[in-house]
Design an enzyme around this catalytic site. Structure first.
Site, PDB file in Angstrom:
ATOM      1  N   CYS A 289     -63.053 109.700  75.472  1.00  0.00           N
ATOM      2  CA  CYS A 289     -61.975 109.153  76.312  1.00  0.00           C
ATOM      3  C   CYS A 289     -60.980 108.299  75.535  1.00  0.00           C
ATOM      4  O   CYS A 289     -59.931 107.951  76.062  1.00  0.00           O
ATOM      5  CB  CYS A 289     -62.560 108.349  77.475  1.00  0.00           C
ATOM      6  SG  CYS A 289     -63.296 106.772  77.003  1.00  0.00           S
TER       7      CYS A 289
ATOM      8  N   CYS B 114     -65.921  90.080  81.880  1.00  0.00           N
ATOM      9  CA  CYS B 114     -67.003  89.258  81.342  1.00  0.00           C
ATOM     10  C   CYS B 114     -67.447  88.288  82.438  1.00  0.00           C
ATOM     11  O   CYS B 114     -66.621  87.577  83.016  1.00  0.00           O
ATOM     12  CB  CYS B 114     -66.518  88.490  80.119  1.00  0.00           C
ATOM     13  SG  CYS B 114     -67.722  87.313  79.457  1.00  0.00           S
TER      14      CYS B 114
ATOM     15  N   HIS C 242     -60.930  90.413  80.989  1.00  0.00           N
ATOM     16  CA  HIS C 242     -60.855  91.840  81.309  1.00  0.00           C
ATOM     17  C   HIS C 242     -61.420  92.635  80.140  1.00  0.00           C
ATOM     18  O   HIS C 242     -61.022  92.441  78.993  1.00  0.00           O
ATOM     19  CB  HIS C 242     -59.396  92.239  81.572  1.00  0.00           C
ATOM     20  CG  HIS C 242     -59.200  93.721  81.710  1.00  0.00           C
ATOM     21  ND1 HIS C 242     -59.590  94.408  82.826  1.00  0.00           N
ATOM     22  CD2 HIS C 242     -58.674  94.629  80.859  1.00  0.00           C
ATOM     23  CE1 HIS C 242     -59.297  95.694  82.671  1.00  0.00           C
ATOM     24  NE2 HIS C 242     -58.733  95.848  81.475  1.00  0.00           N
TER      25      HIS C 242
ATOM     26  N   HIS D 127     -63.022  99.402  82.379  1.00  0.00           N
ATOM     27  CA  HIS D 127     -63.438  99.969  83.667  1.00  0.00           C
ATOM     28  C   HIS D 127     -64.757 100.706  83.497  1.00  0.00           C
ATOM     29  O   HIS D 127     -65.111 101.118  82.392  1.00  0.00           O
ATOM     30  CB  HIS D 127     -62.369 100.928  84.200  1.00  0.00           C
ATOM     31  CG  HIS D 127     -61.107 100.247  84.573  1.00  0.00           C
ATOM     32  ND1 HIS D 127     -60.116  99.973  83.654  1.00  0.00           N
ATOM     33  CD2 HIS D 127     -60.682  99.743  85.759  1.00  0.00           C
ATOM     34  CE1 HIS D 127     -59.120  99.338  84.265  1.00  0.00           C
ATOM     35  NE2 HIS D 127     -59.448  99.193  85.541  1.00  0.00           N
TER      36      HIS D 127
ATOM     37  N   ASP E 166     -69.275 108.835  85.908  1.00  0.00           N
ATOM     38  CA  ASP E 166     -69.294 110.192  85.358  1.00  0.00           C
ATOM     39  C   ASP E 166     -69.941 110.262  83.975  1.00  0.00           C
ATOM     40  O   ASP E 166     -69.693 111.177  83.212  1.00  0.00           O
ATOM     41  CB  ASP E 166     -67.879 110.761  85.305  1.00  0.00           C
ATOM     42  CG  ASP E 166     -66.940 109.961  84.393  1.00  0.00           C
ATOM     43  OD1 ASP E 166     -67.399 108.979  83.751  1.00  0.00           O
ATOM     44  OD2 ASP E 166     -65.757 110.304  84.329  1.00  0.00           O
TER      45      ASP E 166
ATOM     46  N   ARG F  72     -70.261 105.292  82.737  1.00  0.00           N
ATOM     47  CA  ARG F  72     -69.427 105.314  81.527  1.00  0.00           C
ATOM     48  C   ARG F  72     -68.565 104.058  81.559  1.00  0.00           C
ATOM     49  O   ARG F  72     -67.559 103.988  82.239  1.00  0.00           O
ATOM     50  CB  ARG F  72     -68.553 106.570  81.484  1.00  0.00           C
ATOM     51  CG  ARG F  72     -67.614 106.604  80.271  1.00  0.00           C
ATOM     52  CD  ARG F  72     -66.873 107.935  80.156  1.00  0.00           C
ATOM     53  NE  ARG F  72     -66.142 108.297  81.352  1.00  0.00           N
ATOM     54  CZ  ARG F  72     -64.845 108.015  81.573  1.00  0.00           C
ATOM     55  NH1 ARG F  72     -64.135 107.365  80.678  1.00  0.00           N
ATOM     56  NH2 ARG F  72     -64.267 108.411  82.697  1.00  0.00           N
TER      57      ARG F  72
ATOM     58  N   CYS G  78     -65.964 102.126  79.970  1.00  0.00           N
ATOM     59  CA  CYS G  78     -64.848 102.403  79.070  1.00  0.00           C
ATOM     60  C   CYS G  78     -64.236 101.046  78.710  1.00  0.00           C
ATOM     61  O   CYS G  78     -63.614 100.402  79.556  1.00  0.00           O
ATOM     62  CB  CYS G  78     -63.865 103.279  79.827  1.00  0.00           C
ATOM     63  SG  CYS G  78     -62.974 104.426  78.839  1.00  0.00           S
TER      64      CYS G  78
END
Length: 131
Positions: free
Chosen positions: A61, A91, A97, A100, A104, A112, A114
């Site tokens: 990704c 966190c 931030h 996400h 999947d 996952r 990311c």
């Protein structure tokens, strides 16, 4: 010094934009994307432990991907930006931030995570000092 001023001084410009303003680093640019060393991933803002390298996998990704976060390390928020509904991860210790999480993932967790490289630091495991 206010918290925002502190972050502007201590973080790189890109880390500030990602971690404190919720931006996203460009895909395939992060220094931790192709890291395959054993160790742990920590929040760049506060140093909290987020992920173990054993949870990292190549999802294709463009960002470091993990199938499991350290228990209690992240909090989950609904993100309806950009015309999508996603789950943002932050966190749990400092509200930075991170990225996400999606349902999947290819492993048994089905997750996952990311994560922006710039939101983390990596601490390599020193196998020579293990008992």
């Amino acid at each position: 010094m206010t918290s925002d001023k502190k972050w502007k001084v201590t973080l790189s410009e890109e880390a500030y934009k990602v971690c404190r303003l919720g931006h996203t680093e460009a895909p395939y640019t992060g220094v931790l994307l192709h890291n395959h060393k054993k160790g742990t991933y920590h929040c760049v803002c506060c140093g909290a432990l987020l992920f173990d390298s054993s949870a990292k996998f190549d999802s294709g990704c463009g960002w470091p991907s993990f199938d499991l976060a350290v228990e209690g390390a992240v909090r989950y928020l609904e993100d309806q930006s950009h015309g999508m509904v996603r789950t943002e991860i932050r966190c749990a210790a400092c509200d930075s931030h991170l990225g996400h999480v999606f349902d999947d993932g290819p492993t048994e967790t089905g997750q996952r995570y990311c994560v922006n490289s710039v939101s983390m630091t990596f601490l390599e495991q020193d196998d020579n000092n293990r008992n």
